[in-house]
Write an enzyme that holds these catalytic residues in place. Structure first.
Site, PDB file in Angstrom:
ATOM      1  N   ALA A  65       0.869  -1.172   0.000  1.00  0.00           N
ATOM      2  CA  ALA A  65       0.000   0.000   0.000  1.00  0.00           C
ATOM      3  C   ALA A  65       0.906   1.222   0.000  1.00  0.00           C
ATOM      4  CB  ALA A  65      -0.905  -0.015   1.226  1.00  0.00           C
ATOM      5  N   GLY A 108       0.590  -4.899   0.895  1.00  0.00           N
ATOM      6  CA  GLY A 108      -0.586  -4.925   0.020  1.00  0.00           C
ATOM      7  C   GLY A 108      -0.306  -5.612  -1.310  1.00  0.00           C
ATOM      8  N   GLU A 111      -0.767  -9.129  -0.610  1.00  0.00           N
ATOM      9  CA  GLU A 111      -2.207  -9.315  -0.376  1.00  0.00           C
ATOM     10  C   GLU A 111      -2.990  -9.260  -1.694  1.00  0.00           C
ATOM     11  OE1 GLU A 111      -1.844  -6.180   2.633  1.00  0.00           O
ATOM     12  OE2 GLU A 111      -2.996  -7.471   3.969  1.00  0.00           O
ATOM     13  N   GLU A 131       4.489  -4.963   7.233  1.00  0.00           N
ATOM     14  CA  GLU A 131       3.765  -3.868   7.897  1.00  0.00           C
ATOM     15  C   GLU A 131       4.189  -3.657   9.341  1.00  0.00           C
ATOM     16  OE1 GLU A 131       2.354  -6.265   6.040  1.00  0.00           O
ATOM     17  OE2 GLU A 131       0.846  -5.398   4.717  1.00  0.00           O
TER      18      GLU A 131
HETATM   19  C1  HXC Z   1       5.113   4.385  -1.181  1.00  0.00           C
HETATM   20  C2  HXC Z   1       7.030   3.389  -1.965  1.00  0.00           C
HETATM   21  C3  HXC Z   1       6.644   2.166  -1.401  1.00  0.00           C
HETATM   22  C4  HXC Z   1       5.400   2.094  -0.714  1.00  0.00           C
HETATM   23  C5  HXC Z   1       8.538   1.885  -2.367  1.00  0.00           C
HETATM   24  N1  HXC Z   1       8.205   3.174  -2.564  1.00  0.00           N
HETATM   25  N2  HXC Z   1       7.617   1.236  -1.665  1.00  0.00           N
HETATM   26  N3  HXC Z   1       6.257   4.479  -1.860  1.00  0.00           N
HETATM   27  N4  HXC Z   1       4.688   3.233  -0.634  1.00  0.00           N
HETATM   28  N5  HXC Z   1       4.951   0.966  -0.174  1.00  0.00           N
HETATM   29  C6  HXC Z   1       8.971   4.209  -3.280  1.00  0.00           C
HETATM   30  C7  HXC Z   1      10.156   4.691  -2.487  1.00  0.00           C
HETATM   31  O1  HXC Z   1       9.766   5.646  -1.544  1.00  0.00           O
HETATM   32  C8  HXC Z   1      11.028   5.243  -3.578  1.00  0.00           C
HETATM   33  O2  HXC Z   1      10.580   6.508  -3.990  1.00  0.00           O
HETATM   34  C9  HXC Z   1      10.773   4.289  -4.734  1.00  0.00           C
HETATM   35  O3  HXC Z   1       9.532   3.663  -4.450  1.00  0.00           O
HETATM   36  C10 HXC Z   1      11.846   3.236  -4.863  1.00  0.00           C
HETATM   37  O4  HXC Z   1      11.965   2.563  -3.607  1.00  0.00           O
HETATM   38  P1  HXC Z   1      13.367   2.399  -2.848  1.00  0.00           P
HETATM   39  O5  HXC Z   1      13.051   2.172  -1.421  1.00  0.00           O
HETATM   40  O6  HXC Z   1      14.303   3.509  -3.173  1.00  0.00           O
HETATM   41  O7  HXC Z   1      13.911   1.055  -3.539  1.00  0.00           O
HETATM   42  P2  HXC Z   1      14.864  -0.061  -2.889  1.00  0.00           P
HETATM   43  O8  HXC Z   1      15.963   0.602  -2.085  1.00  0.00           O
HETATM   44  O9  HXC Z   1      15.239  -0.947  -4.000  1.00  0.00           O
HETATM   45  O10 HXC Z   1      13.953  -0.861  -1.838  1.00  0.00           O
HETATM   46  C11 HXC Z   1      12.831  -1.586  -2.288  1.00  0.00           C
HETATM   47  C12 HXC Z   1      11.940  -1.972  -1.091  1.00  0.00           C
HETATM   48  C13 HXC Z   1      11.567  -0.707  -0.300  1.00  0.00           C
HETATM   49  C14 HXC Z   1      12.666  -2.979  -0.188  1.00  0.00           C
HETATM   50  C15 HXC Z   1      10.691  -2.662  -1.676  1.00  0.00           C
HETATM   51  O11 HXC Z   1      11.075   0.289  -1.213  1.00  0.00           O
HETATM   52  C16 HXC Z   1      10.532  -0.929   0.754  1.00  0.00           C
HETATM   53  O12 HXC Z   1      10.832  -1.457   1.831  1.00  0.00           O
HETATM   54  N6  HXC Z   1       9.304  -0.490   0.515  1.00  0.00           N
HETATM   55  C17 HXC Z   1       8.215  -0.539   1.478  1.00  0.00           C
HETATM   56  C18 HXC Z   1       7.723  -1.948   1.609  1.00  0.00           C
HETATM   57  C19 HXC Z   1       6.597  -2.018   2.641  1.00  0.00           C
HETATM   58  O13 HXC Z   1       6.793  -1.706   3.828  1.00  0.00           O
HETATM   59  N7  HXC Z   1       5.403  -2.406   2.206  1.00  0.00           N
HETATM   60  C20 HXC Z   1       4.241  -2.510   3.088  1.00  0.00           C
HETATM   61  C21 HXC Z   1       3.466  -1.204   3.014  1.00  0.00           C
HETATM   62  S1  HXC Z   1       2.093  -1.198   4.141  1.00  0.00           S
HETATM   63  P3  HXC Z   1      11.350   7.883  -3.608  1.00  0.00           P
HETATM   64  O14 HXC Z   1      10.613   8.912  -4.425  1.00  0.00           O
HETATM   65  O15 HXC Z   1      11.181   8.051  -2.138  1.00  0.00           O
HETATM   66  O16 HXC Z   1      12.778   7.663  -4.005  1.00  0.00           O
HETATM   67  C22 HXC Z   1       0.944  -2.214   3.403  1.00  0.00           C
HETATM   68  C23 HXC Z   1      -0.209  -2.725   4.217  1.00  0.00           C
HETATM   69  C24 HXC Z   1      -1.361  -1.860   4.279  1.00  0.00           C
HETATM   70  O17 HXC Z   1       1.032  -2.586   2.285  1.00  0.00           O
HETATM   71  C25 HXC Z   1      -2.104  -2.083   5.514  1.00  0.00           C
HETATM   72  C26 HXC Z   1      -1.758  -1.127   6.607  1.00  0.00           C
HETATM   73  C27 HXC Z   1      -2.944  -0.610   7.359  1.00  0.00           C
END
Ligand code: HXC
Length: 257
Positions: A65, A108, A111, A131
């Site tokens: 998400a 997400g 999911e 998460e």
């Molecule tokens: C918004 C995101 C994002 C996300 C990545 N990006 N994941 N933006 N939401 N979930 C963006 C980054 O901010 C970045 O943009 C660009 O995508 C590239 O990501 P990087 O982090 O620079 O890439 P990398 O170093 O290769 O790492 C990849 C990654 C990491 C390991 C996948 O991006 C990451 O950990 N992402 C979050 C994963 C996560 O926690 N997902 C769960 C979300 S919560 P900028 O512009 O900043 O450079 C969820 C549940 C919902 O899904 C329910 C909750 C209530």
């Protein structure tokens, strides 16, 4: 219909949805949800479409998400906006959906894959529910569908630690239907989708609905549903055609009725 965050294409009897927010690793914001729900619903309503493929990019199916969109929300916002509500409509499409996963399928994204019926994974795929690292928990079905997919202990370890798992481990655990070399992922997904789309639609809809019931009913209820769905298919022309074709040693010519 034009979409902001996805690419949509029809190839033969298969509908393709490709997530297209490369700058955010296909993070699922509200617009993505609305686009996917609209595209999947349109395919679902089109009797020429027999299967749907959802895919992302080589680097990311979807990294979750959209954290930046969610960050400032309150609990009340999440309830009143029904922030993830549209996904229930995606999960409810009657047409089989194949997730073709390459790269990250996190939060997400994992999911979303679990709302699909078949998960094909590139050997590069990485699945996880991270998460917990953000101070929250899965919110699009992860705690429930992951337990059903891989069992309690595997799911609990993944959800509580936020650890990612690779494609091989995900297949062993039962989250993935099949792992394929990354370069063959889209071809394989297309083949699986075309195979399904060539069947008789009434039997495909019945199979999906009955399989779905296995995840949420008792054995007795599920068996009752199967018995009725099975019997109902004997009133289709395609059942007569399918069985006649077998007897005559030829391929069936299904009419989807
Ligand atoms: C918004 C995101 C994002 C996300 C990545 N990006 N994941 N933006 N939401 N979930 C963006 C980054 O901010 C970045 O943009 C660009 O995508 C590239 O990501 P990087 O982090 O620079 O890439 P990398 O170093 O290769 O790492 C990849 C990654 C990491 C390991 C996948 O991006 C990451 O950990 N992402 C979050 C994963 C996560 O926690 N997902 C769960 C979300 S919560 P900028 O512009 O900043 O450079 C969820 C549940 C919902 O899904 C329910 C909750 C209530």
């Amino acid at each position: 219909h034009t979409y902001e965050t996805i690419l949509v294409e029809t190839r033969g009897r298969v509908g393709w949805i490709t997530l297209n927010r490369p700058e955010a690793l296909n993070a699922l914001n509200s617009q993505v949800m609305h686009d996917i729900v609209a595209a999947a619903s349109a395919f679902d309503a089109d009797p020429r479409i027999g299967a749907i493929v959802v895919t992302g990019s080589e680097r990311a199916f979807a990294a979750g998400a959209d954290i930046k969109e969610m960050e400032s929300k309150t609990g009340l916002d999440m309830v009143m906006d029904d922030h993830f509500g549209g996904w229930a409509r995606f999960a409810a499409v009657r047409t089989p959906v194949i997730a073709a996963v390459s790269g990250y399928a996190l939060g997400g994204g994992c999911e979303l894959a679990m709302m699909c019926d078949i998960i094909l994974a590139a050997d590069s795929a990485k699945f996880g529910q991270p998460e917990i690292n953000l101070g929250v928990i899965p919110g699009m079905g992860g705690t429930q569908r992951l337990v059903r997919a891989v069992g309690y202990y595997k799911a609990a370890e993944l959800v509580l630690t936020g650890r990612l798992m690779g494609a091989e481990e995900a297949e062993r655990a039962g989250l993935v239907s099949r792992v394929v070399p990354a370069a063959e992922l889209l071809d394989e997904a297309g083949k699986v989708a075309e195979t399904i789309a060539a069947k008789s639609l009434p039997s495909v809809y019945a199979a999906k609905a009955t399989l779905d019931a296995a995840l949420e009913s008792t054995l007795a209820e599920g068996l009752r549903l199967e018995k009725h769905a099975f019997a109902a298919l004997f009133d289709t022309a395609d059942q007569k055609e399918g069985m006649a074709a077998f007897r005559e040693k030829r391929s069936p010519d299904f009419q989807n009725r």
